[in-house]
Design a protein around this motif. Structure first.
Motif, PDB file in Angstrom:
ATOM      1  N   ASP A 262      -2.364  44.299  30.020  1.00 52.31           N
ATOM      2  CA  ASP A 262      -1.978  45.571  30.604  1.00 52.31           C
ATOM      3  C   ASP A 262      -1.373  46.472  29.531  1.00 52.31           C
ATOM      4  OD1 ASP A 262      -0.519  47.596  32.351  1.00 52.31           O
ATOM      5  OD2 ASP A 262      -1.347  46.275  33.886  1.00 52.31           O
ATOM      6  N   ARG A 263      -1.492  47.786  29.717  1.00 48.56           N
ATOM      7  CA  ARG A 263      -0.932  48.714  28.739  1.00 48.56           C
ATOM      8  C   ARG A 263       0.560  48.951  28.955  1.00 48.56           C
ATOM      9  NH1 ARG A 263      -3.633  54.514  30.545  1.00 48.56           N
ATOM     10  NH2 ARG A 263      -2.748  54.644  32.649  1.00 48.56           N
ATOM     11  N   ARG A 264       1.079  48.530  30.106  1.00 45.92           N
ATOM     12  CA  ARG A 264       2.485  48.777  30.419  1.00 45.92           C
ATOM     13  C   ARG A 264       3.369  47.689  29.804  1.00 45.92           C
ATOM     14  NH1 ARG A 264       3.641  52.557  34.228  1.00 45.92           N
ATOM     15  NH2 ARG A 264       1.841  53.573  35.176  1.00 45.92           N
ATOM     16  N   ALA A 265       4.379  48.144  29.052  1.00 39.78           N
ATOM     17  CA  ALA A 265       5.241  47.201  28.333  1.00 39.78           C
ATOM     18  C   ALA A 265       5.955  46.246  29.277  1.00 39.78           C
ATOM     19  CB  ALA A 265       6.259  47.980  27.494  1.00 39.78           C
ATOM     20  N   ARG A 266       6.367  46.736  30.434  1.00 46.28           N
ATOM     21  CA  ARG A 266       7.095  45.875  31.360  1.00 46.28           C
ATOM     22  C   ARG A 266       6.253  44.691  31.819  1.00 46.28           C
ATOM     23  NH1 ARG A 266       9.856  49.153  36.055  1.00 46.28           N
ATOM     24  NH2 ARG A 266      10.493  50.276  34.165  1.00 46.28           N
ATOM     25  N   ARG A 267       4.973  44.939  32.050  1.00 42.09           N
ATOM     26  CA  ARG A 267       4.087  43.860  32.505  1.00 42.09           C
ATOM     27  C   ARG A 267       3.793  42.883  31.369  1.00 42.09           C
ATOM     28  NH1 ARG A 267       0.082  48.020  35.830  1.00 42.09           N
ATOM     29  NH2 ARG A 267       1.664  48.681  37.357  1.00 42.09           N
ATOM     30  N   ILE A 268       3.667  43.420  30.163  1.00 47.71           N
ATOM     31  CA  ILE A 268       3.464  42.545  29.000  1.00 47.71           C
ATOM     32  C   ILE A 268       4.696  41.670  28.790  1.00 47.71           C
ATOM     33  CG2 ILE A 268       3.024  42.479  26.520  1.00 47.71           C
ATOM     34  CD1 ILE A 268       1.759  45.301  26.852  1.00 47.71           C
ATOM     35  N   GLU A 269       5.870  42.269  28.919  1.00 51.45           N
ATOM     36  CA  GLU A 269       7.115  41.523  28.738  1.00 51.45           C
ATOM     37  C   GLU A 269       7.225  40.379  29.741  1.00 51.45           C
ATOM     38  OE1 GLU A 269      11.267  40.882  27.397  1.00 51.45           O
ATOM     39  OE2 GLU A 269       9.374  41.542  26.522  1.00 51.45           O
ATOM     40  N   ARG A 270       6.881  40.659  30.984  1.00 51.02           N
ATOM     41  CA  ARG A 270       6.952  39.606  32.002  1.00 51.02           C
ATOM     42  C   ARG A 270       5.995  38.460  31.671  1.00 51.02           C
ATOM     43  NH1 ARG A 270       6.423  43.880  36.220  1.00 51.02           N
ATOM     44  NH2 ARG A 270       8.531  44.604  36.752  1.00 51.02           N
ATOM     45  N   PHE A 271       4.830  38.805  31.121  1.00 45.08           N
ATOM     46  CA  PHE A 271       3.883  37.752  30.740  1.00 45.08           C
ATOM     47  C   PHE A 271       4.499  36.831  29.695  1.00 45.08           C
ATOM     48  CE2 PHE A 271       0.682  36.017  27.907  1.00 45.08           C
ATOM     49  CZ  PHE A 271      -0.228  35.437  28.784  1.00 45.08           C
ATOM     50  N   PHE A 272       5.100  37.409  28.656  1.00 45.33           N
ATOM     51  CA  PHE A 272       5.659  36.578  27.594  1.00 45.33           C
ATOM     52  C   PHE A 272       6.898  35.812  28.059  1.00 45.33           C
ATOM     53  CE2 PHE A 272       3.411  39.532  24.535  1.00 45.33           C
ATOM     54  CZ  PHE A 272       2.495  38.566  24.127  1.00 45.33           C
ATOM     55  N   MET A 273       7.648  36.382  28.987  1.00 45.03           N
ATOM     56  CA  MET A 273       8.798  35.658  29.508  1.00 45.03           C
ATOM     57  C   MET A 273       8.363  34.402  30.256  1.00 45.03           C
ATOM     58  SD  MET A 273      11.267  38.781  30.800  1.00 45.03           S
ATOM     59  CE  MET A 273      12.512  37.645  31.429  1.00 45.03           C
ATOM     60  N   ALA A 274       7.202  34.483  30.884  1.00 49.08           N
ATOM     61  CA  ALA A 274       6.685  33.331  31.624  1.00 49.08           C
ATOM     62  C   ALA A 274       5.814  32.418  30.765  1.00 49.08           C
ATOM     63  CB  ALA A 274       5.871  33.811  32.827  1.00 49.08           C
ATOM     64  N   ASN A 275       5.391  32.916  29.600  1.00 50.97           N
ATOM     65  CA  ASN A 275       4.472  32.154  28.740  1.00 50.97           C
ATOM     66  C   ASN A 275       4.910  32.260  27.281  1.00 50.97           C
ATOM     67  OD1 ASN A 275       2.084  31.622  30.811  1.00 50.97           O
ATOM     68  ND2 ASN A 275       2.608  33.793  30.997  1.00 50.97           N
TER      69      ASN A 275
ATOM     70  N   GLN B  43      -4.838  29.403  33.896  1.00 48.10           N
ATOM     71  CA  GLN B  43      -3.962  28.483  33.165  1.00 48.10           C
ATOM     72  C   GLN B  43      -2.616  29.084  32.765  1.00 48.10           C
ATOM     73  OE1 GLN B  43      -5.294  27.707  29.057  1.00 48.10           O
ATOM     74  NE2 GLN B  43      -7.122  28.927  29.539  1.00 48.10           N
ATOM     75  N   ALA B  44      -2.508  30.387  32.638  1.00 46.39           N
ATOM     76  CA  ALA B  44      -1.232  31.002  32.265  1.00 46.39           C
ATOM     77  C   ALA B  44      -0.577  31.622  33.494  1.00 46.39           C
ATOM     78  CB  ALA B  44      -1.452  32.074  31.195  1.00 46.39           C
ATOM     79  N   ALA B  45       0.740  31.730  33.441  1.00 48.16           N
ATOM     80  CA  ALA B  45       1.488  32.361  34.525  1.00 48.16           C
ATOM     81  C   ALA B  45       1.333  33.868  34.391  1.00 48.16           C
ATOM     82  CB  ALA B  45       2.959  31.951  34.462  1.00 48.16           C
ATOM     83  N   CYS B  46       0.418  34.422  35.136  1.00 49.26           N
ATOM     84  CA  CYS B  46       0.201  35.863  35.082  1.00 49.26           C
ATOM     85  C   CYS B  46      -0.122  36.360  36.481  1.00 49.26           C
ATOM     86  CB  CYS B  46      -0.930  36.222  34.117  1.00 49.26           C
ATOM     87  SG  CYS B  46      -2.512  35.432  34.488  1.00 49.26           S
ATOM     88  N   GLU B  47       0.024  37.668  36.663  1.00 49.55           N
ATOM     89  CA  GLU B  47      -0.232  38.265  37.960  1.00 49.55           C
ATOM     90  C   GLU B  47      -0.616  39.720  37.746  1.00 49.55           C
ATOM     91  OE1 GLU B  47       2.156  39.338  42.089  1.00 49.55           O
ATOM     92  OE2 GLU B  47       2.968  37.824  40.707  1.00 49.55           O
ATOM     93  N   PRO B  48      -1.789  40.130  38.164  1.00 49.12           N
ATOM     94  CA  PRO B  48      -2.208  41.526  37.989  1.00 49.12           C
ATOM     95  C   PRO B  48      -1.160  42.480  38.551  1.00 49.12           C
ATOM     96  CG  PRO B  48      -4.041  40.195  38.766  1.00 49.12           C
ATOM     97  CD  PRO B  48      -2.827  39.319  38.833  1.00 49.12           C
ATOM     98  N   LEU B  49      -0.923  43.561  37.806  1.00 51.16           N
ATOM     99  CA  LEU B  49       0.026  44.613  38.163  1.00 51.16           C
ATOM    100  C   LEU B  49       1.488  44.174  38.075  1.00 51.16           C
ATOM    101  CD1 LEU B  49      -1.784  46.177  41.261  1.00 51.16           C
ATOM    102  CD2 LEU B  49      -1.831  46.973  38.902  1.00 51.16           C
ATOM    103  N   LYS B  50       1.718  42.941  37.596  1.00 55.77           N
ATOM    104  CA  LYS B  50       3.102  42.482  37.462  1.00 55.77           C
ATOM    105  C   LYS B  50       3.355  41.830  36.114  1.00 55.77           C
ATOM    106  CE  LYS B  50       6.722  39.791  39.686  1.00 55.77           C
ATOM    107  NZ  LYS B  50       7.098  38.910  40.832  1.00 55.77           N
ATOM    108  N   ALA B  51       2.567  40.812  35.764  1.00 49.53           N
ATOM    109  CA  ALA B  51       2.742  40.105  34.497  1.00 49.53           C
ATOM    110  C   ALA B  51       1.379  39.891  33.869  1.00 49.53           C
ATOM    111  CB  ALA B  51       3.447  38.773  34.713  1.00 49.53           C
ATOM    112  N   CYS B  52       1.070  40.712  32.835  1.00 53.10           N
ATOM    113  CA  CYS B  52      -0.277  40.649  32.260  1.00 53.10           C
ATOM    114  C   CYS B  52      -0.222  41.078  30.801  1.00 53.10           C
ATOM    115  CB  CYS B  52      -1.221  41.555  33.041  1.00 53.10           C
ATOM    116  SG  CYS B  52      -2.888  41.606  32.361  1.00 53.10           S
ATOM    117  N   VAL B  53      -0.726  40.234  29.905  1.00 49.39           N
ATOM    118  CA  VAL B  53      -0.707  40.547  28.482  1.00 49.39           C
ATOM    119  C   VAL B  53      -1.747  41.599  28.115  1.00 49.39           C
ATOM    120  CG1 VAL B  53      -2.376  38.799  27.726  1.00 49.39           C
ATOM    121  CG2 VAL B  53      -0.485  39.461  26.200  1.00 49.39           C
TER     122      VAL B  53
END
Length: 255
Positions: free
Chosen positions: A37-50, A25-35
């Motif tokens: 994940d421990r990597r800030a960049r991937r968390i940021e992408r998740f929130f930008m899309a959601n 249901q959420a716009a997410c993608e493993p290794l790229k956009a994931c809330v």
């Protein structure tokens, strides 16, 4: 496996997408956009899309999630981050809260929070932060103060703050800094003073300052540098005088 390709949560455990409440249901993608994940960049992408989900993560146990959620959540929910135990979420609040609510954060114990706030302030609140105990905070303030107010930090104990002041302050106030104890501050002054005022630095003890003065000073005052103890400055003076003489010989005096 290379660390960049790992999908680990903030505790170092592999991420189980099947157990995520946002799967499907959420716009997410493993290794790229994931809330998760421990990597800030991937968390940021998740929130930008959601962005609509950010409000739900302001109490997450991982401080990076709280901090990044604070960048995208409803501004009326940010108040809860003011007393967050970690500075990063508090800095997110300092960057986005309405200023009347953010101003008490001038006294925050962590300079990262105060830097975030200083990047927004104007007027008296901005001037108040010129006395912050941390030079990084004062440097941010110096970079943003109106040029006519930079005299306030012209005597700051940190030379980098004074360099910024010399680089940005009004030319009318600049002569007051010719006696600064730090050569790199005086160099900033030498690069900006009008040529007719450069005589104030003609006997500076630092050759870098004198070289800059010799490069920029009026030709009428240049002869005084012929006897400079540094050969490189003597050569510069000779070259400038010779170029001026050649131009005069070609075009005639007064052209």
């Amino acid at each position: 496996m290379d660390e960049a390709e790992e999908a680990l949560d903030w505790t170092g455990q592999p991420i189980d997408c099947a157990a995520c409440p946002h799967v499907g249901q959420a716009a997410c993608e493993p290794l790229k956009a994931c809330v998760n994940d421990r990597r800030a960049r991937r968390i940021e992408r998740f929130f930008m899309a959601n962005r609509e989900l950010a409000d739900d993560y302001l109490d997450h146990p991982y401080f990076e999630v709280r901090a990044l959620a604070g960048r995208h959540c409803n501004v009326f929910r940010l108040q809860r981050l003011i007393n967050d135990p970690e500075p990063e979420p508090r800095a997110s609040a300092a960057l986005r809260l309405p200023l009347p609510r953010a101003l008490p954060m001038k006294a925050d114990a962590d300079r990262r929070v105060r830097v975030a706030l200083a990047s927004r302030l104007t007027g008296q609140a901005q001037l108040d932060m010129t006395t912050d105990p941390d030079s990084w905070v004062r440097l941010v303030v110096a970079r943003r103060l109106p040029p006519e107010l930079l005299v306030v930090v012209a005597n700051d104990v940190d030379s980098e703050v004074r360099r910024v002041a010399a680089r940005r302050m009004t030319l009318s106030a600049l002569p007051a800094m010719v006696g600064d104890p730090e050569p790199m501050v005086r160099l900033e002054v030498a690069e900006r003073l009008p040529p007719e005022r450069l005589h104030l630095l003609a006997r500076d003890p630092d050759m870098r300052v004198r070289f800059t003065v010799a490069e920029r000073i009026d030709l009428e005052s240049l002869a005084a540098f012929r006897d400079d103890p540094e050969s490189v400055i003597q050569e510069l003076v000779a070259a400038r005088l010779a170029s001026s003489q050649q131009e005069e010989d070609t075009n005639g005096p007064g052209t």
